[in-house]
Design an enzyme around this catalytic site. Structure first.
Site, mmCIF file in Angstrom:
data_model
loop_
_atom_site.group_PDB
_atom_site.id
_atom_site.type_symbol
_atom_site.label_atom_id
_atom_site.label_comp_id
_atom_site.label_asym_id
_atom_site.label_seq_id
_atom_site.Cartn_x
_atom_site.Cartn_y
_atom_site.Cartn_z
ATOM 1 N N HIS A 292 6.786 2.115 -9.737
ATOM 2 C CA HIS A 292 6.677 2.062 -8.271
ATOM 3 C C HIS A 292 5.838 3.243 -7.765
ATOM 4 O O HIS A 292 5.028 3.099 -6.859
ATOM 5 C CB HIS A 292 8.061 2.091 -7.620
ATOM 6 C CG HIS A 292 8.939 0.944 -8.040
ATOM 7 N ND1 HIS A 292 8.494 -0.348 -8.068
ATOM 8 C CD2 HIS A 292 10.238 0.891 -8.453
ATOM 9 C CE1 HIS A 292 9.472 -1.146 -8.482
ATOM 10 N NE2 HIS A 292 10.541 -0.424 -8.723
ATOM 11 N N ASP B 141 3.420 -7.218 -7.313
ATOM 12 C CA ASP B 141 4.456 -7.411 -8.330
ATOM 13 C C ASP B 141 4.002 -6.857 -9.689
ATOM 14 O O ASP B 141 2.815 -6.857 -10.004
ATOM 15 C CB ASP B 141 4.779 -8.906 -8.450
ATOM 16 C CG ASP B 141 6.089 -9.150 -9.177
ATOM 17 O OD1 ASP B 141 6.920 -8.226 -9.243
ATOM 18 O OD2 ASP B 141 6.282 -10.272 -9.686
ATOM 19 N N LEU C 73 -8.035 -0.911 10.723
ATOM 20 C CA LEU C 73 -7.169 -1.815 9.952
ATOM 21 C C LEU C 73 -5.729 -1.803 10.469
ATOM 22 O O LEU C 73 -5.181 -0.743 10.770
ATOM 23 C CB LEU C 73 -7.172 -1.358 8.484
ATOM 24 C CG LEU C 73 -6.259 -2.125 7.533
ATOM 25 C CD1 LEU C 73 -6.860 -3.477 7.178
ATOM 26 C CD2 LEU C 73 -6.010 -1.323 6.247
HETATM 27 C C1 IPE Z 1 8.464 -9.979 -4.941
HETATM 28 O O1 IPE Z 1 8.640 -9.501 -6.219
HETATM 29 C C2 IPE Z 1 8.834 -8.939 -3.939
HETATM 30 C C3 IPE Z 1 7.948 -7.793 -3.800
HETATM 31 C C4 IPE Z 1 6.820 -7.621 -4.438
HETATM 32 C C5 IPE Z 1 8.375 -6.802 -2.840
HETATM 33 P P1 IPE Z 1 9.982 -9.748 -7.046
HETATM 34 O O2 IPE Z 1 9.785 -9.110 -8.340
HETATM 35 O O3 IPE Z 1 11.141 -9.309 -6.240
HETATM 36 O O4 IPE Z 1 10.013 -11.339 -7.156
HETATM 37 P P2 IPE Z 1 10.741 -12.268 -8.212
HETATM 38 O O5 IPE Z 1 12.169 -11.818 -8.312
HETATM 39 O O6 IPE Z 1 10.021 -12.128 -9.513
HETATM 40 O O7 IPE Z 1 10.595 -13.659 -7.652
HETATM 41 C C1 IPE Z 2 7.186 -5.117 -7.568
HETATM 42 O O1 IPE Z 2 7.326 -4.781 -8.900
HETATM 43 C C2 IPE Z 2 7.667 -4.034 -6.654
HETATM 44 C C3 IPE Z 2 8.875 -4.368 -5.879
HETATM 45 C C4 IPE Z 2 9.588 -5.454 -5.984
HETATM 46 C C5 IPE Z 2 9.279 -3.383 -4.934
HETATM 47 P P1 IPE Z 2 8.648 -5.146 -9.678
HETATM 48 O O2 IPE Z 2 9.627 -4.024 -9.544
HETATM 49 O O3 IPE Z 2 9.165 -6.471 -9.247
HETATM 50 O O4 IPE Z 2 8.122 -5.198 -11.156
HETATM 51 P P2 IPE Z 2 8.439 -6.284 -12.260
HETATM 52 O O5 IPE Z 2 8.116 -7.619 -11.660
HETATM 53 O O6 IPE Z 2 9.883 -6.163 -12.601
HETATM 54 O O7 IPE Z 2 7.542 -5.928 -13.390
HETATM 55 MG MG MG Z 3 8.877 -8.369 -9.903
#
Ligand code: IPE
Ligand code: IPE
Ligand code: MG
Length: 242
Positions: A34, A17, A128
């Site tokens: 990303h 995240d 892995l």
């Molecule tokens: C969790 O992150 C999902 C992934 C890393 C794929 P999110 O950014 O979607 O989670 P929330 O919305 O903060 O809970």
């Molecule tokens: C996690 O990073 C990646 C995915 C959910 C695919 P985010 O896109 O949720 O990044 P933040 O949490 O908004 O910074």
């Molecule tokens: Mg996020």
């Protein structure tokens, strides 16, 4: 239950995240985060191999991430497709067996085919296991397991009185994998966000404020060190456990 003599987690699951915030801090669009996040994925995989971790589960796209702006969803899925198609040689070079969990029927045919193809081409690799959670939700996993178990009871393959916790585990998308020892979440939130639910009943949890694109082998090592200090009792009592 496996014995972790050296206390290295055999199965590490990561909620990657913070990509969006990382990009925004740099004045870039979220998709840039990303893209750079993929570099952290590569470093993570290399660390896992070097440290004899057997299974690495990465949360790449949650069943709730469809709520994001359409352009971000498209760019995430494009990145997934591009990576699948371009990294097969590398997966084979490093003896990595790729597996995808999640409801992939929601993806377009091209992406579904690339997933099948990558899984098929790496299935014999014995190093892995890289388990990618894509359109994955822990609740979905339980519901799909319930549906399959009901079907097996209906067709007489399974007696309802024989259903134990272990039986049900066999119906989850993680049935072939080792138990999850350690969950890492980057990005500062201390929540599970519908990642593995059933599977993490006794997993150790490690949260870090580091945003995913900044994740590296040193932070991974910190998480492993943290894991190695945990006394895993699984509800029991072990007097002289070190
Ligand atoms: C969790 O992150 C999902 C992934 C890393 C794929 P999110 O950014 O979607 O989670 P929330 O919305 O903060 O809970
Ligand atoms: C996690 O990073 C990646 C995915 C959910 C695919 P985010 O896109 O949720 O990044 P933040 O949490 O908004 O910074
Ligand atoms: Mg996020």
């Amino acid at each position: 239950m496996q014995k972790n003599k050296k206390k290295i987690p055999l199965h590490v699951a990561i909620i990657m995240d913070g990509n969006g915030r990382w990009a925004q801090k740099k004045g870039k669009i979220r998709s840039f985060g990303h893209k750079i996040g993929f570099k952290a994925v590569k470093e993570t995989i290399k660390f896992a191999i070097k440290n004899n971790i057997k299974v690495l589960t990465l949360y790449a796209f949650s069943s709730e991430n469809w709520k994001r702006p359409k352009l971000e969803v498209i760019s995430l899925l494009k990145l997934f497709l591009f990576t699948l198609n371009n990294e097969i040689e590398n997966l084979n070079k490093y003896n990595i067996c790729l597996k995808v969990i999640g409801d992939i029927t929601f993806f377009n045919k091209e992406l579904q085919l690339s997933i099948y193809n990558a899984e098929k081409k790496t299935i014999k690799n014995s190093g892995l296991t890289l388990n990618i959670a894509a359109n994955y939700g822990g609740k979905w996993d339980i519901v799909q397991g319930v549906k399959k178990i009901i079907a097996d009871v209906r067709n007489g393959y399974l007696d309802i009185n024989q259903i134990e916790e272990e039986t049900f585990s066999q119906y989850l998308s993680t049935s072939t994998l080792l138990p999850v020892d350690l969950v890492i979440r980057t990005g500062g939130e201390k929540r599970i966000s519908n990642f593995l639910l059933w599977q993490i009943a006794y997993s150790e949890l490690y949260f870090t404020d580091i945003l995913w694109p900044d994740f590296n082998k040193f932070i991974f090592q910190d998480a492993i060190n943290y894991f190695s200090t945990r006394k895993r009792r699984f509800g029991g009592f072990i007097e002289d456990q070190k």
